[in-house]
Write a protein that holds these residues in place. Structure first.
Motif, PDB file in Angstrom:
ATOM      1  N   THR A   1     -23.483 111.603  42.376  1.00 46.03           N
ATOM      2  CA  THR A   1     -23.381 113.053  42.548  1.00 46.03           C
ATOM      3  C   THR A   1     -22.110 113.337  43.320  1.00 46.03           C
ATOM      4  O   THR A   1     -21.750 112.618  44.251  1.00 46.03           O
TER       5      THR A   1
ATOM      6  N   ASP B   1     -29.251 114.214  33.247  1.00 48.31           N
ATOM      7  CA  ASP B   1     -29.375 115.644  32.950  1.00 48.31           C
ATOM      8  C   ASP B   1     -29.507 116.488  34.218  1.00 48.31           C
ATOM      9  O   ASP B   1     -29.156 117.655  34.235  1.00 48.31           O
ATOM     10  N   GLU B   2     -30.031 115.882  35.270  1.00 46.65           N
ATOM     11  CA  GLU B   2     -30.178 116.619  36.526  1.00 46.65           C
ATOM     12  C   GLU B   2     -28.834 116.855  37.208  1.00 46.65           C
ATOM     13  O   GLU B   2     -28.658 117.849  37.907  1.00 46.65           O
ATOM     14  N   TYR B   3     -27.899 115.920  37.063  1.00 46.85           N
ATOM     15  CA  TYR B   3     -26.682 116.010  37.876  1.00 46.85           C
ATOM     16  C   TYR B   3     -25.358 116.098  37.120  1.00 46.85           C
ATOM     17  O   TYR B   3     -24.341 116.443  37.721  1.00 46.85           O
TER      18      TYR B   3
ATOM     19  N   ALA C   1     -24.043 118.057  34.724  1.00 42.27           N
ATOM     20  CA  ALA C   1     -23.382 119.370  34.580  1.00 42.27           C
ATOM     21  C   ALA C   1     -22.863 119.844  35.933  1.00 42.27           C
ATOM     22  O   ALA C   1     -21.821 120.486  36.025  1.00 42.27           O
ATOM     23  N   ARG C   2     -23.595 119.508  36.961  1.00 42.26           N
ATOM     24  CA  ARG C   2     -23.139 119.874  38.303  1.00 42.26           C
ATOM     25  C   ARG C   2     -21.863 119.118  38.677  1.00 42.26           C
ATOM     26  O   ARG C   2     -20.903 119.698  39.189  1.00 42.26           O
TER      27      ARG C   2
END
Ligand SMILES: [Zn+2]
Lengths: 287, 321
Positions: B223, B304-306, B308-309
């Motif tokens: 992240t 998928d959780e991170y 795009a961020r």
């Protein structure tokens, strides 16, 4: 989600008051207008609306203004929001657009005012979104009517915070600006649109100042771009009265009726009274 | 728990529980709480223990135990590396320490600001441990602490959140610094902005084990909350650390060094390549983040959780090049 409603309210009140004063100066309040009821109900908006628009009526946008933002805020500090204007659907051009993030400590993100012949048809910027929130845009047309559209943004998951990632870098290059002029039919522009698309970027922490220092228990002073003027030659394109819900390194991508060969000038002023100015030719920049 | 504890760990936990039941006074937990079950740590090298967190978001069910935490035992004292994602995890970590040594906990090293690494700090209040962090860590906690406390309330639940405090470090590191545990020195290094702007690594000179904090992710998608270009640039410096094994911030422990940096390096290359191409072509941020680095999707947990961020942060950073 916010465990400190009292604090949030105070901060919100004082910040929205600043913008409220600006708005009061700009428009006379017309108490006769009826409230449009087709707009989705939101308790926050119901309490916020009188602060920002007094008792003026607000109609549904019906195509005059459209808003697009991701369903989920991937990065709470950088949520892209895209506004499209279709003044053909209204009685007269759009004079002012107010961008609001209901649940943020300072909900009024920005107030944009457009020059009389700027022909702005598209405006994209980036917002901080602290919590699950409606993001709404209210356009005022020349006839004094308000038209609102909104979209719901879910807060980001994980450890994404609406704060600066690289604080030293943000301060080191404070006030640096970049203007990109896109060639016609660049990706993301409307096909067959004769407007010219540009993107203005300003290096600034646009620091919220709402966080409490855990050690001293004092709030950190806010430091953000409060005013911005973009013009071409002697013609006003738009101004912005900004708040802290605009992301760090404020970024505006917009399409307008550009006059060939006339320079683009930008003036920005922040809450510490610092002024940043720059100008560029209006021809497409090398990519 | 993330994995089945080793036989040795089980034996140690068993001893700890027995001690807790028979001699509660010797267990340094606050009297208000029942003695916490020890975190199932593994002995990675002589005197170095670590616990592997699960690849997940922080929840009530996992008590925020999503990152790797550990401790190092010297001749005189113990240093802890990260306190975990809840005070409950912090207490379980203390219980794991007490299961193997009664030496005092001299230092709690916070590798960076993220809640999964430092929400457990308050558990160490009674241990006398000095909290050690990057020079920028207090500032980062001031900017984000209050937001973290409110934003995790929903997923972590009131019971866990009630105890959590933002406890900043009091011993700050700029450049490099040594911690003395008696016959054992820990070399701390404060990095330039990478995963965050307050990344700190801890290297045990005796065994060559490197606690990377979140400068190294394995299996769990990295992240980005600092500087992508800064992270990429410092990978070479990081690789040059003469460690023989690493405890990454997330992922299986222990990990080969410097091989553990290869997957994230490959991901960063894909991300920067795709985002730079999008910027050059004038693709707006909102569209670019949907496709960037998708070639890496099958290689990571929580992609998928991170992703795009990360792509959003990368776009905003690389746009200034
Ligand atoms: Zn982290």
């Amino acid at each position: 989600m916010n465990p400190h409603p009292h604090r949030t309210r105070n901060a919100r009140d004082c910040l929205s008051l600043v913008l409220f004063t600006v708005l009061l100066g700009a428009f006379p309040i017309s108490p006769g207008q009826a409230e449009e009821t087709s707009v989705p109900e939101s308790a926050t908006w119901s309490s916020l609306k009188p602060d920002v628009f007094g008792n003026r009526g607000i109609e549904a946008a019906s195509g005059i203004i459209a808003i697009d933002a991701p369903k989920r805020a991937e990065d709470a500090a950088i949520v892209p929001v895209d506004l499209k204007f279709n003044p053909g659907k209204a009685a007269g051009r759009i004079k002012v657009v107010t961008l609001i993030v209901d649940e943020n400590p300072s909900p009024v993100a920005a107030v944009f005012k457009f020059g009389p012949d700027a022909g702005v048809t598209h405006l994209a910027t980036r917002l901080r979104v602290n919590a699950y929130s409606y993001v709404r845009a209210i356009a005022e047309t020349e006839d004094g009517k308000l038209h609102m559209t909104q979209t719901f943004v879910k807060a980001s998951g994980g450890c994404s915070a609406p704060a600066m990632k690289n604080q030293d870098e943000a301060m080191a290059s404070l006030g640096k600006m970049k203007l990109r002029v896109f060639p016609p039919n660049a990706p993301g522009t409307e096909a067959m649109n004769r407007a010219t698309e540009m993107q203005l970027m300003i290096r600034h922490p646009n620091n919220s100042g709402l966080q409490m220092d855990q050690l001293t228990r004092y709030y950190i002073p806010a430091h953000f771009i409060r005013g911005l003027t973009i013009s071409q030659g002697n013609r006003l394109i738009m101004t912005m009265e900004g708040g802290i819900s605009i992301s760090e390194d404020p970024n505006f991508r917009f399409e307008f009726d550009s006059k060939q060969g006339e320079e683009i000038k930008v003036e920005a002023v922040d809450t510490e009274g610092m002024k940043f100015e720059n100008e560029w030719p209006s021809e497409p920049s090398a990519l | 728990m993330a994995q089945s504890p080793s036989r040795r760990t089980v034996l140690k936990c068993g001893t700890a529980l027995a001690a807790a039941g028979l001699l509660p006074i010797s267990i340094p937990v606050r009297p208000a709480f029942a003695a916490e079950e020890a975190l199932p740590v593994e002995e990675i090298a002589d005197g170095i223990f670590a616990f592997a967190g699960v690849d997940a978001l922080m929840t009530k069910a996992n008590r925020g135990e999503i990152c790797n935490v550990g401790f190092i035992i010297g001749e005189e004292a113990v240093a802890v590396v990260d306190s975990g994602g809840s005070v409950a995890e912090g207490r379980a970590l203390i219980a794991a320490i007490r299961a193997v040594t009664d030496k005092p906990i001299r230092y709690l090293i916070n590798t960076h600001m993220h809640p999964d690494h430092c929400f457990g700090n308050a558990a160490f209040a009674d241990t006398g441990a000095v909290i050690v962090g990057h020079r920028n860590l207090p500032r980062a906690l001031v900017s984000r602490g209050e937001f973290y406390l409110s934003s995790y309330r929903e997923s972590m639940g009131e019971a866990l959140m009630r105890e959590i405090r933002i406890v900043p470090p009091t011993k700050l590191v700029e450049g490099e610094e040594m911690l003395d545990l008696g016959g054992r020195t820990i070399r701390l290094k404060a990095w330039k902005p990478a995963h965050t702007d307050n990344d700190l690594t801890a290297f045990d000179e005796k065994t060559g084990v490197l606690f990377t904090g979140d400068l190294c992710f394995l299996r769990h998608l990295p992240t980005l909350d600092g500087s992508l270009t800064g992270w990429i640039e410092q990978l070479d410096v990081l690789k040059a650390v003469r460690a023989n094994r690493a405890i990454p911030g997330h992922g299986p422990i222990p990990a080969d060094w410097p091989g553990a940096l290869e997957p994230e390096q490959r991901y960063f290359e894909a991300l920067t390549r795709d985002i730079r191409a999008a910027i050059a072509a004038g693709v707006p941020l909102a569209d670019a983040v949907k496709t960037a680095a998708q070639s890496e999707r099958g290689n990571w947990h929580l992609f998928d959780e991170y992703n795009a961020r990360n792509a959003t942060a990368a776009f905003a950073e690389l746009e200034w090049e």
